[in-house]
Write a protein that holds these residues in place. Sequence first.
Motif, mmCIF file in Angstrom:
data_model
loop_
_atom_site.group_PDB
_atom_site.id
_atom_site.type_symbol
_atom_site.label_atom_id
_atom_site.label_comp_id
_atom_site.label_asym_id
_atom_site.label_seq_id
_atom_site.Cartn_x
_atom_site.Cartn_y
_atom_site.Cartn_z
ATOM 1 N N GLY A 148 0.850 -1.195 0.000
ATOM 2 C CA GLY A 148 0.000 0.000 0.000
ATOM 3 C C GLY A 148 0.880 1.236 0.000
ATOM 4 O O GLY A 148 1.791 1.349 -0.822
ATOM 5 N N ASP A 149 0.639 2.126 0.927
ATOM 6 C CA ASP A 149 1.416 3.366 0.980
ATOM 7 C C ASP A 149 2.619 3.255 1.911
ATOM 8 O O ASP A 149 3.328 4.234 2.122
ATOM 9 C CB ASP A 149 0.522 4.530 1.461
ATOM 10 N N SER A 150 2.840 2.074 2.485
ATOM 11 C CA SER A 150 3.953 1.950 3.428
ATOM 12 C C SER A 150 5.058 1.062 2.851
ATOM 13 O O SER A 150 4.834 0.312 1.891
ATOM 14 C CB SER A 150 3.457 1.375 4.756
ATOM 15 N N ALA A 151 6.217 1.171 3.430
ATOM 16 C CA ALA A 151 7.356 0.356 3.017
ATOM 17 C C ALA A 151 8.181 0.032 4.248
ATOM 18 O O ALA A 151 8.271 0.832 5.183
ATOM 19 C CB ALA A 151 8.203 1.106 1.991
ATOM 20 N N ALA B 278 13.557 -5.458 5.541
ATOM 21 C CA ALA B 278 13.709 -6.664 6.348
ATOM 22 C C ALA B 278 14.936 -7.412 5.842
ATOM 23 O O ALA B 278 15.149 -7.512 4.636
ATOM 24 C CB ALA B 278 12.470 -7.551 6.229
ATOM 25 N N PHE B 279 15.707 -7.927 6.775
ATOM 26 C CA PHE B 279 16.859 -8.752 6.404
ATOM 27 C C PHE B 279 16.564 -10.192 6.789
ATOM 28 O O PHE B 279 16.170 -10.468 7.936
ATOM 29 C CB PHE B 279 18.129 -8.288 7.125
ATOM 30 N N VAL B 280 16.725 -11.091 5.854
ATOM 31 C CA VAL B 280 16.565 -12.519 6.136
ATOM 32 C C VAL B 280 17.822 -13.226 5.643
ATOM 33 O O VAL B 280 18.212 -13.087 4.479
ATOM 34 C CB VAL B 280 15.310 -13.097 5.450
ATOM 35 N N ALA B 281 18.455 -13.959 6.524
ATOM 36 C CA ALA B 281 19.710 -14.627 6.179
ATOM 37 C C ALA B 281 19.475 -15.803 5.229
ATOM 38 O O ALA B 281 18.403 -16.432 5.255
ATOM 39 C CB ALA B 281 20.415 -15.122 7.440
ATOM 40 N N GLN B 282 20.471 -16.107 4.442
ATOM 41 C CA GLN B 282 20.453 -17.299 3.586
ATOM 42 C C GLN B 282 20.024 -18.501 4.425
ATOM 43 O O GLN B 282 20.545 -18.691 5.540
ATOM 44 C CB GLN B 282 21.869 -17.503 3.018
ATOM 45 N N GLY B 283 19.045 -19.257 3.924
ATOM 46 C CA GLY B 283 18.615 -20.478 4.597
ATOM 47 C C GLY B 283 17.572 -20.299 5.687
ATOM 48 O O GLY B 283 17.033 -21.291 6.173
ATOM 49 N N ALA B 284 17.271 -19.069 6.080
ATOM 50 C CA ALA B 284 16.314 -18.836 7.180
ATOM 51 C C ALA B 284 14.887 -18.873 6.629
ATOM 52 O O ALA B 284 14.212 -17.848 6.488
ATOM 53 C CB ALA B 284 16.621 -17.520 7.875
ATOM 54 N N ALA B 285 14.414 -20.071 6.331
ATOM 55 C CA ALA B 285 13.118 -20.252 5.683
ATOM 56 C C ALA B 285 11.977 -19.789 6.584
ATOM 57 O O ALA B 285 12.056 -19.908 7.810
ATOM 58 C CB ALA B 285 12.925 -21.719 5.320
ATOM 59 N N TYR B 286 10.909 -19.293 5.978
ATOM 60 C CA TYR B 286 9.745 -18.857 6.754
ATOM 61 C C TYR B 286 8.472 -19.110 5.957
ATOM 62 O O TYR B 286 8.502 -19.274 4.739
ATOM 63 C CB TYR B 286 9.864 -17.387 7.153
ATOM 64 N N ARG B 287 7.343 -19.107 6.668
ATOM 65 C CA ARG B 287 6.031 -19.344 6.067
ATOM 66 C C ARG B 287 5.155 -18.119 6.221
ATOM 67 O O ARG B 287 5.216 -17.438 7.253
ATOM 68 C CB ARG B 287 5.352 -20.527 6.774
ATOM 69 N N ARG B 288 4.352 -17.845 5.209
ATOM 70 C CA ARG B 288 3.375 -16.762 5.289
ATOM 71 C C ARG B 288 2.026 -17.267 4.779
ATOM 72 O O ARG B 288 1.974 -18.131 3.911
ATOM 73 C CB ARG B 288 3.811 -15.567 4.429
ATOM 74 N N GLU B 289 0.947 -16.697 5.301
ATOM 75 C CA GLU B 289 -0.387 -17.101 4.866
ATOM 76 C C GLU B 289 -0.797 -16.341 3.604
ATOM 77 O O GLU B 289 -0.201 -15.314 3.252
ATOM 78 C CB GLU B 289 -1.385 -16.867 5.994
ATOM 79 N N ALA B 290 -1.789 -16.857 2.944
ATOM 80 C CA ALA B 290 -2.303 -16.208 1.737
ATOM 81 C C ALA B 290 -2.858 -14.832 2.079
ATOM 82 O O ALA B 290 -3.214 -14.549 3.221
ATOM 83 C CB ALA B 290 -3.408 -17.072 1.122
ATOM 84 N N GLY B 291 -2.929 -13.982 1.063
ATOM 85 C CA GLY B 291 -3.645 -12.711 1.212
ATOM 86 C C GLY B 291 -2.816 -11.465 1.076
ATOM 87 O O GLY B 291 -3.370 -10.398 0.794
ATOM 88 N N ALA B 292 -1.503 -11.556 1.294
ATOM 89 C CA ALA B 292 -0.685 -10.346 1.229
ATOM 90 C C ALA B 292 -0.674 -9.783 -0.197
ATOM 91 O O ALA B 292 -0.583 -10.528 -1.173
ATOM 92 C CB ALA B 292 0.741 -10.640 1.672
ATOM 93 N N THR B 293 -0.769 -8.461 -0.290
ATOM 94 C CA THR B 293 -0.568 -7.742 -1.557
ATOM 95 C C THR B 293 0.619 -6.821 -1.346
ATOM 96 O O THR B 293 0.569 -5.927 -0.486
ATOM 97 C CB THR B 293 -1.805 -6.928 -1.941
ATOM 98 N N HIS B 294 1.684 -7.052 -2.103
ATOM 99 C CA HIS B 294 2.897 -6.266 -1.867
ATOM 100 C C HIS B 294 3.831 -6.299 -3.073
ATOM 101 O O HIS B 294 3.629 -7.067 -4.017
ATOM 102 C CB HIS B 294 3.617 -6.768 -0.592
ATOM 103 N N ASN B 295 4.840 -5.464 -2.993
ATOM 104 C CA ASN B 295 5.933 -5.480 -3.960
ATOM 105 C C ASN B 295 7.199 -5.815 -3.186
ATOM 106 O O ASN B 295 7.412 -5.312 -2.079
ATOM 107 C CB ASN B 295 6.064 -4.105 -4.630
ATOM 108 N N VAL B 296 8.032 -6.679 -3.767
ATOM 109 C CA VAL B 296 9.259 -7.115 -3.096
ATOM 110 C C VAL B 296 10.448 -6.614 -3.912
ATOM 111 O O VAL B 296 10.542 -6.888 -5.111
ATOM 112 C CB VAL B 296 9.297 -8.649 -2.967
#
Lengths: 101, 101
Positions: free
Chosen positions: B58-61, B64-82
């Motif tokens: 949206g209007d915010s930014a 975030a730093f995520v190290a190599q191999g630090a896997a994570y899970r997220r639920e459906a629904g996010a709308t974003h640009n990476v």
Amino acid sequence: MSAFRARPPAIPTTLVDDAVTRIIRWDFEPGADTGVHTHGLGYVVVPMTDCHFLIEEGDSAREAFVAQGAAYRREAGATHNVVNAGSEPMSFIEIEYKQAL
Amino acid sequence: MSAFRARPPAIPTTLVDDAVTRIIRWDFEPGADTGVHTHGLGYVVVPMTDCHFLIEEGDSAREAFVAQGAAYRREAGATHNVVNAGSEPMSFIEIEYKQAL
């Protein structure tokens, strides 16, 4: 049969274990193995290094090379032992889904 | 608003797309972005490199730093640009599950 294991154990590190998924990083020194295990859930493997696998299944064994990043999916049910057949440390991340969410 | 994009696009490579899962590798040069997208399925991210993320939502930014191999899970629904906010190439593998098998 003896329970003696000549091989060093692969080291599992649980990264996520919640209602949806279990994510485990496996680190193998050369010659290390997981020990024989049965996959109760389907799984995805993401190789973090090139992986020189020796897969022992029942009385048979096969080698397989999977390049770093060449992720693949397998269905539940396999019973096997996974060995680092290479001369370098080997790592992959295993993702099991308990439910699709 | 213009459709002009000053950033280079991140490059998706589909590794698996079957009845159970879709697995996509994303490669970003410094400053590259995915474009705004909505996650219709839950997903797991496995960083293949250290990841210096800029997440625009949206209007915010936020960074975030995520190290190599630090896997994570997220639920459906996010709308974003990476965005790759770092100075080095960045890669991750995204795993979406369509059903748990």
